[in-house]
Scaffold this motif. Structure first.
Motif, mmCIF file in Angstrom:
data_model
loop_
_atom_site.group_PDB
_atom_site.id
_atom_site.type_symbol
_atom_site.label_atom_id
_atom_site.label_comp_id
_atom_site.label_asym_id
_atom_site.label_seq_id
_atom_site.Cartn_x
_atom_site.Cartn_y
_atom_site.Cartn_z
ATOM 1 N N UNK A 1 10.460 -24.299 4.395
ATOM 2 C CA UNK A 1 11.223 -23.634 5.577
ATOM 3 C C UNK A 1 10.514 -22.438 5.937
ATOM 4 N N UNK A 2 9.873 -21.852 4.969
ATOM 5 C CA UNK A 2 9.025 -20.595 5.110
ATOM 6 C C UNK A 2 7.427 -20.818 5.554
ATOM 7 N N UNK A 3 6.604 -20.127 5.042
ATOM 8 C CA UNK A 3 5.333 -20.248 5.201
ATOM 9 C C UNK A 3 4.253 -20.624 4.335
ATOM 10 N N UNK A 4 3.479 -21.442 4.277
ATOM 11 C CA UNK A 4 2.211 -21.810 3.375
ATOM 12 C C UNK A 4 1.031 -21.536 4.034
ATOM 13 N N UNK A 5 0.001 -20.837 3.247
ATOM 14 C CA UNK A 5 -1.107 -20.833 3.704
ATOM 15 C C UNK A 5 -2.121 -21.188 2.515
ATOM 16 N N UNK A 6 -2.580 -22.506 2.708
ATOM 17 C CA UNK A 6 -3.274 -23.082 1.412
ATOM 18 C C UNK A 6 -2.991 -24.713 1.570
ATOM 19 N N UNK A 7 -3.598 -25.382 0.385
ATOM 20 C CA UNK A 7 -3.367 -26.849 0.556
ATOM 21 C C UNK A 7 -2.269 -27.243 -0.047
ATOM 22 N N UNK B 1 -2.995 -25.217 6.409
ATOM 23 C CA UNK B 1 -3.885 -25.988 5.268
ATOM 24 C C UNK B 1 -3.650 -27.508 5.406
ATOM 25 N N UNK B 2 -4.294 -28.230 4.482
ATOM 26 C CA UNK B 2 -4.386 -29.437 4.620
ATOM 27 C C UNK B 2 -3.078 -30.183 3.664
ATOM 28 N N UNK B 3 -2.970 -31.098 3.955
ATOM 29 C CA UNK B 3 -1.544 -31.739 3.162
ATOM 30 C C UNK B 3 -1.987 -33.290 2.818
ATOM 31 N N UNK B 4 -1.624 -33.501 1.813
ATOM 32 C CA UNK B 4 -1.892 -34.773 1.091
ATOM 33 C C UNK B 4 -0.679 -35.280 0.489
ATOM 34 N N UNK B 5 0.003 -36.352 1.241
ATOM 35 C CA UNK B 5 1.376 -36.669 0.463
ATOM 36 C C UNK B 5 1.542 -38.233 0.952
ATOM 37 N N UNK C 1 2.017 -26.095 12.277
ATOM 38 C CA UNK C 1 1.056 -26.801 11.437
ATOM 39 C C UNK C 1 -0.309 -26.657 11.914
ATOM 40 N N UNK C 2 -1.066 -26.274 11.260
ATOM 41 C CA UNK C 2 -2.747 -26.373 11.385
ATOM 42 C C UNK C 2 -3.578 -26.804 10.164
ATOM 43 N N UNK C 3 -3.803 -28.112 9.949
ATOM 44 C CA UNK C 3 -4.583 -28.568 9.294
ATOM 45 C C UNK C 3 -4.596 -29.916 9.341
ATOM 46 N N UNK C 4 -5.110 -30.614 8.352
ATOM 47 C CA UNK C 4 -5.224 -32.376 8.210
ATOM 48 C C UNK C 4 -4.145 -32.772 7.589
ATOM 49 N N UNK C 5 -3.845 -34.060 7.680
ATOM 50 C CA UNK C 5 -2.734 -34.726 6.905
ATOM 51 C C UNK C 5 -3.577 -36.078 6.319
ATOM 52 N N UNK C 6 -3.519 -36.071 5.054
ATOM 53 C CA UNK C 6 -4.006 -37.470 4.268
ATOM 54 C C UNK C 6 -2.676 -38.173 3.675
ATOM 55 N N UNK C 7 -2.537 -39.321 4.377
ATOM 56 C CA UNK C 7 -1.383 -40.115 3.465
ATOM 57 C C UNK C 7 -1.897 -41.020 2.804
#
Lengths: 103, 133, 245
Positions: free
Chosen positions: A57-63, A80-84, A95-101
């Motif tokens: 709900x807040x802010x994350x700077x990081x992967x 940051x990048x998301x892997x999930x 959202x700024x980054x890449x998503x790897x599913x």
């Protein structure tokens, strides 16, 4: 016995937990949770984050790495990048980054 | 039979009366209740009680120690050391356990007998090296 | 709302915790804790302070801490607490069952310098000694009269009531030399041996309290030179006899 990091608290360093964590304050460094992680509106995380699941709900700077799912709520911000396994990005989330599913 | 003064948890004690001042070393068997003033070392085999109004300037050794008065000196106890709220103590306290009531005026070291758990030992700033005695 | 934080039992933090708000610590912290709020360390808390202090407003401890602790208002060690470190707060309590190894200074005056532990502590103890000696000089010498006590038989009373009037010194009840008089009952339940000559506390130290005396001997290095043949002129030495430290 969940962990709650309150609004006025600032943690700098490495945080690891084997149970649920709720962050309402600030965490800088590294955050690894063997369980669900909730980052509330107003909370600031400048760290690489690992969890089974993340609700932002807040802010994350990081992967971000989650074994299960990542949900970016309205008003949240992730740089940051998301892997999930599963990812939802609500209308109004930034959202700024890449998503790897392919986990 | 001399009347006991006030309430004392020490029974059949030796008592140093309120208006007495002793200058010198004091030692003996049994318990001791100090209501007066001692300047010198005190060593008893039993329980030692330094009452409110009493004072000791010197080191103290006993099985257990309870302080309500004024002490300037070190304490060595086999058992418990208890410092009550009205006490004024300057010195180092050694015992199996050392308790301090809030309100006591205390300056010195406290050395209870225990070990830290879980690999905590050796952390931090401060004169921890003194432990290695 | 989020004014109260809880660091759960399964949590490990390596780093610093700062800010405002109360915190309950159930888990493990290595680093520094400096908050403007109450700190409660529960039984499972394990805190190691590597650089600085565990610092809060009212600090209540039931767990284990290695490091110095400061409370703006109070520090309380509850039953189960195990702390190795110095405590500084206006009000300090150690409940029965709370275990500490460290320096303690209650009151505002001392709470400013706990981390300079060793120097501060010895300075305080050294300061206390001259105060005690000054007080000693002020005391009138009072001799305990043996005949009176002996007549009481095997009473455990060391000094009987009524004997100890404040005027006793001026009555010249006993000779100034108490040294050779045994005041106690035949059971030798108590012995008072007054060493008139050696009212300084360092004299009875030969078989003094057997446990560590934290008072440093260095202020009294007037020991005769032969004891330390290797001592150079001007060097302060440790008194060999006071080896209990």
């Amino acid at each position: 016995m969940a962990t709650v990091i309150g609004q006025g608290i600032i943690i700098e360093g490495e945080v690891t937990s084997d149970e649920a964590v709720v962050v309402a304050g600030t965490v800088r460094g590294k955050l690894t949770v063997d369980g669900p992680l909730t980052i509330e509106a107003g909370a600031v995380v400048e760290a690489d984050v690992g969890a089974t699941s993340l609700s932002l709900g807040g802010s994350i700077t990081g992967n971000v790495t989650a074994t299960d799912r990542v949900d970016l709520l309205a008003g949240s911000r992730l740089v940051g990048d998301v892997k999930a396994g599963r990812v939802t990005i609500a209308d109004g989330a930034v959202f700024k980054g890449s998503v790897d599913m392919d986990v | 039979m001399p009347a006991k003064r006030g309430t004392s948890s020490i029974s059949d004690a030796n008592v140093l009366g309120k208006s007495l001042r002793v200058r010198g070393r004091l030692s003996g068997e049994g318990d001791l209740r100090i209501e007066g003033e001692i300047e010198g070392e005190v060593r008893v085999s039993g329980a030692l009680e330094l009452c409110d109004g009493g004072s000791v300037s010197g080191n103290v050794a006993a099985r257990s120690v309870m302080i309500e008065g004024s002490l300037t000196g070190d304490v060595a106890a086999e058992g418990a050391v208890l410092i009550r709220a009205g006490a004024r103590v300057t010195g180092n306290m050694n015992g199996a356990e050392v308790s301090l009531e809030e309100g006591a005026a205390f300056t010195g070291r406290i050395e209870a007998d225990f070990e830290l758990p879980d690999g905590l030992a050796g952390g931090g700033a401060g004169p921890r090296g003194r432990r290695a005695r | 709302m989020s004014d109260v934080s809880r660091l759960g039992r399964g949590l490990v933090i390596r780093g610093s915790i700062r800010g405002e708000g109360d915190i309950e610590i159930d888990g493990r912290v290595e680093g520094v804790v400096d908050v403007d709020g109450d700190l409660t360390l529960t039984e499972s808390a394990r805190v190691r302070i590597d650089d600085g202090e565990l610092s809060g407003r009212r600090v209540s401890i039931r767990g284990a801490v290695a490091g110095n602790i400061r409370g703006a208002t109070a520090i309380v060690l509850e039953d189960g607490a195990r702390v190795v470190g110095d405590l500084a707060a206006p009000s300090i309590g150690i409940r029965p069952g709370g275990l500490l190894r460290g320096h303690v200074a209650t009151g505002d005056a001392e709470s400013g310098v706990p981390t300079r532990g060793r120097a501060d502590r010895s300075a305080k103890v050294a300061a206390a000694r001259p105060a005690a000696k000054a007080a000693a000089k002020a005391l009138p010498y009072v001799a305990v009269p043996p005949p009176r006590l002996a007549s009481q038989g095997a009473s455990p009373r060391l000094v009987s009531q009524g004997v100890a009037s404040p005027r006793l010194a001026s009555q010249g009840v006993a000779s100034p030399r108490l040294a050779s008089q045994e005041v106690a009952s035949p059971r030798a339940s108590a012995k008072v041996s007054g060493r008139v000559a050696s009212t300084q506390r360092n004299a009875p130290e030969e078989d003094a309290v057997p446990t560590p005396r934290a008072k440093p001997a260095r202020g009294r290095a007037e020991a005769p030179a032969p004891v330390m043949p290797s001592l150079k002129k001007g060097q302060k030495g440790q008194l060999k006899r006071k080896a209990g430290h």
